[in-house]
Enzyme design. Structure first.
Site, PDB file in Angstrom:
ATOM      1  N   ARG A 112       0.854  -1.181   0.000  1.00  0.00           N
ATOM      2  CA  ARG A 112       0.000   0.000   0.000  1.00  0.00           C
ATOM      3  C   ARG A 112       0.896   1.239   0.000  1.00  0.00           C
ATOM      4  NH1 ARG A 112      -2.042  -0.284   6.335  1.00  0.00           N
ATOM      5  NH2 ARG A 112      -0.072   0.360   7.262  1.00  0.00           N
ATOM      6  N   CYS A 116       3.050   8.424  -5.439  1.00  0.00           N
ATOM      7  CA  CYS A 116       3.469   9.801  -5.191  1.00  0.00           C
ATOM      8  C   CYS A 116       2.231  10.660  -4.972  1.00  0.00           C
ATOM      9  CB  CYS A 116       4.260  10.336  -6.390  1.00  0.00           C
ATOM     10  SG  CYS A 116       4.461  12.140  -6.360  1.00  0.00           S
ATOM     11  N   GLU A 151      -3.775   6.800   7.366  1.00  0.00           N
ATOM     12  CA  GLU A 151      -2.445   7.095   7.907  1.00  0.00           C
ATOM     13  C   GLU A 151      -1.567   7.815   6.879  1.00  0.00           C
ATOM     14  OE1 GLU A 151      -2.483   3.220  10.918  1.00  0.00           O
ATOM     15  OE2 GLU A 151      -1.294   3.169   9.070  1.00  0.00           O
ATOM     16  N   CYS A 158      10.299  12.366  -5.782  1.00  0.00           N
ATOM     17  CA  CYS A 158      10.393  12.213  -7.234  1.00  0.00           C
ATOM     18  C   CYS A 158      10.392  13.568  -7.941  1.00  0.00           C
ATOM     19  CB  CYS A 158       9.246  11.344  -7.746  1.00  0.00           C
ATOM     20  SG  CYS A 158       7.646  12.186  -7.739  1.00  0.00           S
ATOM     21  N   GLU A 300      -8.114   2.728  15.394  1.00  0.00           N
ATOM     22  CA  GLU A 300      -7.485   1.408  15.317  1.00  0.00           C
ATOM     23  C   GLU A 300      -6.744   1.106  16.611  1.00  0.00           C
ATOM     24  OE1 GLU A 300      -4.857   0.526  12.094  1.00  0.00           O
ATOM     25  OE2 GLU A 300      -6.115   1.478  10.579  1.00  0.00           O
ATOM     26  N   GLU A 348       0.495  -8.732   7.116  1.00  0.00           N
ATOM     27  CA  GLU A 348      -0.273  -8.533   8.357  1.00  0.00           C
ATOM     28  C   GLU A 348      -1.062  -9.771   8.772  1.00  0.00           C
ATOM     29  OE1 GLU A 348      -1.098  -3.768   8.527  1.00  0.00           O
ATOM     30  OE2 GLU A 348      -2.412  -4.914   7.212  1.00  0.00           O
ATOM     31  N   HIS A 351      -0.993 -10.241  12.493  1.00  0.00           N
ATOM     32  CA  HIS A 351      -1.508  -9.143  13.315  1.00  0.00           C
ATOM     33  C   HIS A 351      -2.826  -9.602  13.920  1.00  0.00           C
ATOM     34  CE1 HIS A 351      -3.269  -5.294  14.397  1.00  0.00           C
ATOM     35  NE2 HIS A 351      -2.177  -4.652  14.042  1.00  0.00           N
TER      36      HIS A 351
END
Length: 675
Positions: A112, A116, A151, A158, A300, A348, A351
């Site tokens: 993920r 840019c 997040e 770049c 979260e 994950e 997790h």
């Protein structure tokens, strides 16, 4: 939140990613949600590829199905725009969409946030997908909240970012001459004579002024994307509140005070350390609540352990519930998890989640999750209740970068220093706000500014005015060193406030680990814990200071500055300004800060609370709710009357509590004052 749809319950739920599951699993999961008293889920955080598998193709079949199923089950939806995870066809269409890291290396699309944020294709497509989502789901009856991106701490270096960075600098500085002067580029022949000579600071931190502005620019770049999506959503659903989930302040990238005005409600993701989690989480709850001086959402947390730290112990029985109640105690209106069901693949998959591999819901974690869900149904009256603090800790997230880049000792750490000043007040159960140095200080009696390395424009005036009006200001070493370009001003350190503190700083001594000094306190103090004329250990840092109107509170005992002031107090206007020129042991900080609070009339909510018991009070329309949290792994007794003759009702058990109650290990009491 004025004019926006409000929730009437404490929101309890988790991220749910339908793209990972067949329909029969989804049906099973919704049944388990009801079993655990889940009343809301965050949908589709990373599901862009499922919704738009090709540029000219949309498939809403599964998301429609999940929306319908949740609506039929009475479960609300926090709908995320999936813009943290652009689909593969976008990167294939234009490979320059892939981000470039600080070492100049372009990413590949295996994670993920590989994009840019300044790429024209990304800017176009996030507007489009936000509009499509708003038009299709904006009027669903169970839509409670929009959750934009995820997040947003992405960094890119770049060619697109280089171009936008130059435009950002032109807007800020106007001319190259002003930029060269502001950054002091005469040094090392760095003067720029053409805007094209300015490039992103790849290779890690280089010149501190450009690095600082680049961090600001990247935060603004991510914010610009958020605002673009928000514009499309508000056009269709002006009544649905909007948020984005901030990551904890240990993960840098967002300048939260600049983002906060654009969010209807603050939300953040909490993944505390296994040890010392209480002060870690409390500080950040106070920080995120203080951004809008309003309740926030815990968007979260982990049901048990995470998978990405060096060590990942499971949360002990009761610990997950305790950490959830701590969030509510400090202002949360939602307790959410990542995620509802553990992923089968990817990084994950280990997790923890509400529904785990193998045993699914037949385990301790799910039972504790379910019990908490049933308990939270009894706390709807706490919604919108506030925390009233008369003490503020000043915190500027940009100083985590600046102190790290400029420290003359590897043991100097801004985050740890701020926590050292926060901890004694947290442990004493004194309500605190954690605010930016430019925030309004008029509502506070005591303001504490640990290691305020940078005096941004307006900060000296804010602190001067606060002290002049009668406030008590506390500042530590390594403060007032530079302006907001990380450049030293003429006149020396602390210069704009030297008269407020009544001192002159002559030099600094960055100490090696075995270079220990001691200070002797010259007064007896007022707090119950004070040690009359005590001797205290200091380390890490020392400053040689000269009194210029101030009085010494403590003096050094060793080194060439023995006998000279280490801690000072100065009367300024109607207030007082304290300065600590060294890093004292925790015992001294506790005594001094409690002493200052005592003289300001600020006292503990429960002076006799046992060690490791956290107490907060939330207030609303004459009602008071007291949270008592036992962070100890053993049970203990506590006096619920405190210093006032008040009767309290236990909201979880619906009984009047006696004067003394037993609090189990990692246990919580939620009490409402009986009027």
């Amino acid at each position: 939140m004025e004019g926006k749809k409000r929730w009437s319950r404490v929101m309890y739920g988790a991220d749910y990613n339908p793209e990972q599951w067949p329909k029969e699993v989804i049906q099973r999961d919704v049944s388990l949600m009801k079993q655990a008293s889940i009343n809301v889920v965050t949908l589709n955080v990373f599901g862009w590829g499922m919704i738009q598998p090709a540029e000219d193709c949309y498939d809403f079949n599964k998301l429609d199905y999940v929306f319908d199923l949740l609506e039929q089950s009475g479960i609300g939806v926090v709908l995320a725009t999936p813009t943290a995870a652009p689909p593969s066809w976008m990167f294939q269409k234009d490979p320059t969409l892939l981000m470039v890291n600080e070492h100049g290396e372009r990413a590949t699309h295996w994670s993920r946030q590989a994009y840019c944020p300044n790429h024209p294709l990304y800017s176009k497509e996030i507007r489009n997908i936000a509009m499509v989502f708003a038009e299709r789901y904006g009027h669903r009856s169970n839509l409670l909240l929009w959750h934009i991106n995820n997040e947003c701490i992405l960094h890119c270096y770049c060619e697109h970012c280089a171009r936008e960075f130059r435009d950002w600098l032109k807007h800020k500085y106007g001319t190259l001459a002003q930029l060269n002067e502001a950054w002091q580029l005469q040094q090392w022949s760095l003067v720029k004579t053409d805007w094209q000579q300015i490039m992103p600071p790849t290779g890690g931190m280089t010149h501190t002024s450009v690095s600082l502005d680049y961090q600001r620019f990247m935060s603004d770049s991510n914010l610009r994307g958020f605002l673009a999506e928000k514009e499309e959503i508000v056009r269709v659903t002006p009544d649905i509140p909007i948020t984005t989930n901030f990551y904890s302040i240990d993960f840098l990238g967002q300048l939260h005070p600049q983002w906060a005005p654009h969010l209807d409600v603050i939300s953040w993701d909490s993944y505390p350390p296994f040890r010392d989690y209480g002060v870690w989480a409390a500080f950040q709850h106070d920080y995120f609540r203080s951004l809008k001086q309003a309740p926030f959402l815990l968007m979260e947390q982990a049901a048990s352990n995470v998978n990405w730290k060096p060590y990942n112990p499971a949360k002990r029985p009761g610990m997950m519930s305790l950490q959830s109640y701590q969030a509510i105690a400090r202002g949360a209106e939602a307790i959410m998890y990542f995620q509802f069901r553990q992923s089968r693949g990817g990084v994950e998959k280990y997790h923890s989640s509400l529904v785990s591999h193998g045993t699914e819901a037949d385990n301790r974690v799910f039972r504790e999750i379910s019990q908490l869900g049933h308990e939270l149904e009894k706390l709807d009256g706490v919604l919108q209740a506030q925390i009233k603090a008369r003490v503020a800790i000043l915190f500027d997230i940009t100083l985590i970068w600046l102190v790290d880049w400029n420290k003359t000792s590897q043991d100097i750490d801004y985050r740890r220093t701020v926590t050292a000043f926060y901890r004694p007040l947290y442990e004493a159960n004194i309500p605190l706000d954690v605010i930016h140095p430019l925030a309004d200080l008029s509502g506070y009696d005591v303001v504490i500014a640990p290691m305020l390395y940078m005096f941004e424009a307006g900060v000296p005036e804010n602190l001067r005015s606060f002290t002049e009006r009668g406030g008590k200001l506390v500042m530590s070493y390594n403060s007032g060193m530079v302006n907001d370009c990380d450049v030293v001003e003429y006149g020396g350190f602390l210069r704009p406030l030297a008269d407020v503190f009544g001192i002159i700083i002559e030099e600094a001594d960055a100490l090696e680990p075995d270079m220990i000094n001691h200070i002797k306190r010259l007064d007896d103090g007022n707090s119950a814990d004070a040690t009359p004329s005590g001797i205290y250990r200091t380390d890490k840092w020392a400053e040689v200071i000269r009194l210029n109107g101030a009085a010494a509170v403590a003096v050094y005992q060793e080194e060439y500055y023995a006998g000279q002031p280490a801690v000072t107090r100065n009367h300024y206007g109607q207030g007082e300004a304290y300065y600590l020129s060294t890093h004292p042991e925790d015992r001294f900080l506790k005594e001094l800060l409690l002493d200052i609070c005592f003289t300001a009339g600020v006292t503990s909510l429960c002076p006799n609370a046992p060690q490791g018991v956290e107490i907060t009070i939330r207030q609303l329309a004459g009602k008071r709710f007291m949270f008592v949290l036992n962070h100890n792994p053993i049970s203990l007794e506590i006096d619920t009357i405190m210093t006032e003759m008040i009767t309290w009702k236990d909201l979880l058990r619906q009984v009047i509590v006696p004067r003394r109650v037993t609090l189990e290990a990692y246990g919580t009491l939620v009490l409402e004052e009986v009027i």
